[in-house]
Scaffold this motif. Structure first.
Motif, mmCIF file in Angstrom:
data_model
loop_
_atom_site.group_PDB
_atom_site.id
_atom_site.type_symbol
_atom_site.label_atom_id
_atom_site.label_comp_id
_atom_site.label_asym_id
_atom_site.label_seq_id
_atom_site.Cartn_x
_atom_site.Cartn_y
_atom_site.Cartn_z
ATOM 1 N N THR A 14 42.420 -17.179 -10.947
ATOM 2 C CA THR A 14 42.545 -15.743 -10.771
ATOM 3 C C THR A 14 43.026 -15.472 -9.353
ATOM 4 O O THR A 14 42.859 -16.310 -8.457
ATOM 5 C CB THR A 14 41.206 -15.013 -10.990
ATOM 6 O OG1 THR A 14 40.226 -15.544 -10.079
ATOM 7 C CG2 THR A 14 40.712 -15.166 -12.420
ATOM 8 N N TYR A 15 43.608 -14.306 -9.175
ATOM 9 C CA TYR A 15 44.056 -13.912 -7.839
ATOM 10 C C TYR A 15 43.970 -12.407 -7.741
ATOM 11 O O TYR A 15 44.270 -11.703 -8.698
ATOM 12 C CB TYR A 15 45.495 -14.377 -7.588
ATOM 13 C CG TYR A 15 45.932 -14.200 -6.153
ATOM 14 C CD1 TYR A 15 46.697 -13.102 -5.757
ATOM 15 C CD2 TYR A 15 45.560 -15.125 -5.183
ATOM 16 C CE1 TYR A 15 47.073 -12.940 -4.443
ATOM 17 C CE2 TYR A 15 45.940 -14.961 -3.865
ATOM 18 C CZ TYR A 15 46.699 -13.865 -3.505
ATOM 19 O OH TYR A 15 47.070 -13.706 -2.187
ATOM 20 N N TYR A 16 43.519 -11.938 -6.572
ATOM 21 C CA TYR A 16 43.327 -10.512 -6.359
ATOM 22 C C TYR A 16 44.024 -10.060 -5.089
ATOM 23 O O TYR A 16 44.098 -10.800 -4.101
ATOM 24 C CB TYR A 16 41.833 -10.196 -6.236
ATOM 25 C CG TYR A 16 41.022 -10.517 -7.463
ATOM 26 C CD1 TYR A 16 40.431 -11.766 -7.626
ATOM 27 C CD2 TYR A 16 40.857 -9.571 -8.480
ATOM 28 C CE1 TYR A 16 39.700 -12.065 -8.768
ATOM 29 C CE2 TYR A 16 40.119 -9.865 -9.614
ATOM 30 C CZ TYR A 16 39.546 -11.111 -9.749
ATOM 31 O OH TYR A 16 38.823 -11.401 -10.885
ATOM 32 N N LYS A 56 39.631 -7.252 -3.637
ATOM 33 C CA LYS A 56 38.834 -8.480 -3.694
ATOM 34 C C LYS A 56 37.358 -8.170 -3.485
ATOM 35 O O LYS A 56 36.977 -7.436 -2.579
ATOM 36 C CB LYS A 56 39.333 -9.453 -2.632
ATOM 37 C CG LYS A 56 39.054 -10.902 -2.906
ATOM 38 C CD LYS A 56 39.798 -11.789 -1.921
ATOM 39 C CE LYS A 56 41.290 -11.723 -2.111
ATOM 40 N NZ LYS A 56 42.029 -12.635 -1.207
#
Length: 126
Positions: free
Chosen positions: A58-60, A65
């Motif tokens: 996953t990436y925010y 975040k």
């Protein structure tokens, strides 16, 4: 037929929570990275969160975040965005999108996604 359909937007007070959901056809959903983007008037659509097809990555965006969580259910062909501790700056139209096939990671650019939902409005205001 719209390839992706988002639901769950609305009006919420600062500090509140909302959950967005996006449904897609299996053809679009299968083995693709999925992402959430948002757009406000006068600004480009920006990346918010993404998840690989297997859920392992996953990436925010830095701005969300620790407050937003993306999840997906490959059996139901859905991807969700749980948004907590919402701020007025989170206001915008939220779109879910499917990345072009065979991406191994999480692309951040609009052009790397080839299927989009129609968007759902999120308004954070007291």
């Amino acid at each position: 037929q719209v390839p992706l359909v988002e639901v769950g937007g609305g009006l919420v007070q600062p500090g509140g929570s909302l959950k967005l959901s996006c449904a897609a056809s299996e053809t679009i959903f299968s083995r693709r990275t999925l992402g959430w983007f948002r757009q406000v008037p006068g600004k480009e659509r920006e990346f918010v969160a993404g998840m690989t097809w297997d859920g392992h990555m996953t990436y925010y965006a830095d701005s969300v975040k620790g407050r937003f969580t993306i999840s997906r259910d490959n059996g139901k062909n859905t991807v969700d965005l749980q948004m907590n501790t919402l701020e007025p700056e989170d206001t915008g139209i939220y779109f879910c999108a499917a990345a072009r096939p065979f991406y191994s990671g999480i692309p951040l650019q609009n052009d790397d996604y080839d299927h989009w939902g129609q968007g759902t409005q999120v308004t954070v205001s007291s």
